[in-house]
Design an enzyme around this catalytic site. Structure first.
Site, PDB file in Angstrom:
ATOM      1  N   CYS A 210      46.863 -15.489 -22.757  1.00 28.40           N
ATOM      2  CA  CYS A 210      47.819 -14.392 -22.569  1.00 28.40           C
ATOM      3  C   CYS A 210      47.161 -13.256 -21.787  1.00 28.40           C
ATOM      4  CB  CYS A 210      48.297 -13.879 -23.930  1.00 28.40           C
ATOM      5  SG  CYS A 210      49.601 -12.619 -23.796  1.00 28.40           S
TER       6      CYS A 210
ATOM      7  N   ASP B  68      47.541 -10.229 -22.390  1.00 20.11           N
ATOM      8  CA  ASP B  68      47.297  -9.114 -23.317  1.00 20.11           C
ATOM      9  C   ASP B  68      45.869  -8.572 -23.159  1.00 20.11           C
ATOM     10  OD1 ASP B  68      46.634  -7.671 -25.802  1.00 20.11           O
ATOM     11  OD2 ASP B  68      48.569  -8.433 -26.514  1.00 20.11           O
TER      12      ASP B  68
ATOM     13  N   ARG C  62      43.985  -7.080 -25.059  1.00 17.04           N
ATOM     14  CA  ARG C  62      43.089  -7.224 -26.214  1.00 17.04           C
ATOM     15  C   ARG C  62      42.514  -8.623 -26.328  1.00 17.04           C
ATOM     16  NH1 ARG C  62      47.635  -5.780 -30.396  1.00 17.04           N
ATOM     17  NH2 ARG C  62      48.650  -7.191 -28.935  1.00 17.04           N
TER      18      ARG C  62
ATOM     19  N   HIS D 234      47.843 -15.949 -29.160  1.00 17.92           N
ATOM     20  CA  HIS D 234      47.266 -14.982 -30.094  1.00 17.92           C
ATOM     21  C   HIS D 234      48.358 -14.412 -30.983  1.00 17.92           C
ATOM     22  CE1 HIS D 234      48.693 -11.203 -28.109  1.00 17.92           C
ATOM     23  NE2 HIS D 234      48.823 -12.020 -27.096  1.00 17.92           N
TER      24      HIS D 234
ATOM     25  N   CYS E 257      51.580 -11.496 -30.558  1.00 18.90           N
ATOM     26  CA  CYS E 257      51.812 -11.549 -29.114  1.00 18.90           C
ATOM     27  C   CYS E 257      53.122 -10.824 -28.777  1.00 18.90           C
ATOM     28  CB  CYS E 257      51.885 -12.997 -28.635  1.00 18.90           C
ATOM     29  SG  CYS E 257      52.071 -13.137 -26.834  1.00 18.90           S
TER      30      CYS E 257
HETATM   31 CO    CO Z   1      50.369 -12.071 -25.806  1.00 20.86          CO
END
Ligand code: CO
Length: 208
Positions: free
Chosen positions: A41, A43, A45, A97, A100
């Site tokens: 992803c 993302d 993080r 994750h 998400c």
């Molecule tokens: Co995500």
């Protein structure tokens, strides 16, 4: 994160790398032979190399919203073909994750413009596993399970491609489904039973 300080940080990073291995960049410039294709992803993080303790040159990477492998996505399909057929990676990892945002956004009744067709892929995952997911009353646990099932479905999308089917047959390429737990930092192997799934989908998706 101060944008003006990034170039300075880059200098520090170069110095740290050269301190450990004075030929680090010389060797890096010679070429790449990563053994893993990682699909994760976007993302901020959920990093790729850092959470795996990997170095530059070790992992070929695709990141997008909610670690998707849509069958008509030119980027995903090109990356898979390049990694499997040309770089000859040994493993493909799809890593989702928990928490998400892509998964959560897909479950809202909201018009998000160009994001709609992308997120619809996750809605399709929900539809396929609706009975299991609707039986989970806790909302957070239901999202977590959706994340896991999305990883499984994207692994199946990986296996639908002819390059991957060929490589599984000819040189034992393996596909793995993982989830990163943001709250603990742990990577969890979902231990998806691909032989079983493959058996089930072969009738429809077998190409080679
Ligand atoms: Co995500």
């Amino acid at each position: 994160m101060d944008i003006a300080r990034i170039l300075g940080k880059n200098q520090q990073w170069i110095a740290a790398k050269l301190n450990v291995d004075s030929k680090f960049f010389e060797n890096l410039a010679l070429g790449q032979s990563p053994e893993i294709l990682y699909i994760g992803c976007s993302d901020s993080r959920v990093t790729a190399e850092e959470l795996m303790g990997a170095q530059p040159g070790e992992v070929f990477i695709l990141r997008n919203i909610a670690n998707m492998v849509p069958n008509t996505d030119l980027s995903a399909m090109s990356i898979i073909t390049y990694a499997v057929t040309y770089l000859k990676v040994k493993h493909i990892v799809v890593c989702g994750h928990y928490a998400c945002g892509g998964g959560k956004a897909a479950m809202q009744s909201e018009d998000m413009g160009i994001l709609n067709p992308w997120l619809r892929n996750i809605r399709d995952v929900y539809r396929i596993h609706k009975t299991e997911l609707n039986a989970i009353s806790d909302e957070e646990l239901r999202y977590d399970r959706l994340v896991e099932l999305n990883v499984q479905e994207q692994c199946i999308n990986v296996i639908k491609t002819s390059d991957v089917q060929k490589a599984i047959k000819e040189r034992n390429l393996t596909v793995h489904g993982w989830v990163f737990d943001i709250k603990t930092g742990k990577l969890k192997d979902l231990e998806i039973d691909f032989d079983h799934i493959l058996e089930d989908i072969r009738e429809i998706y077998r190409i080679v």
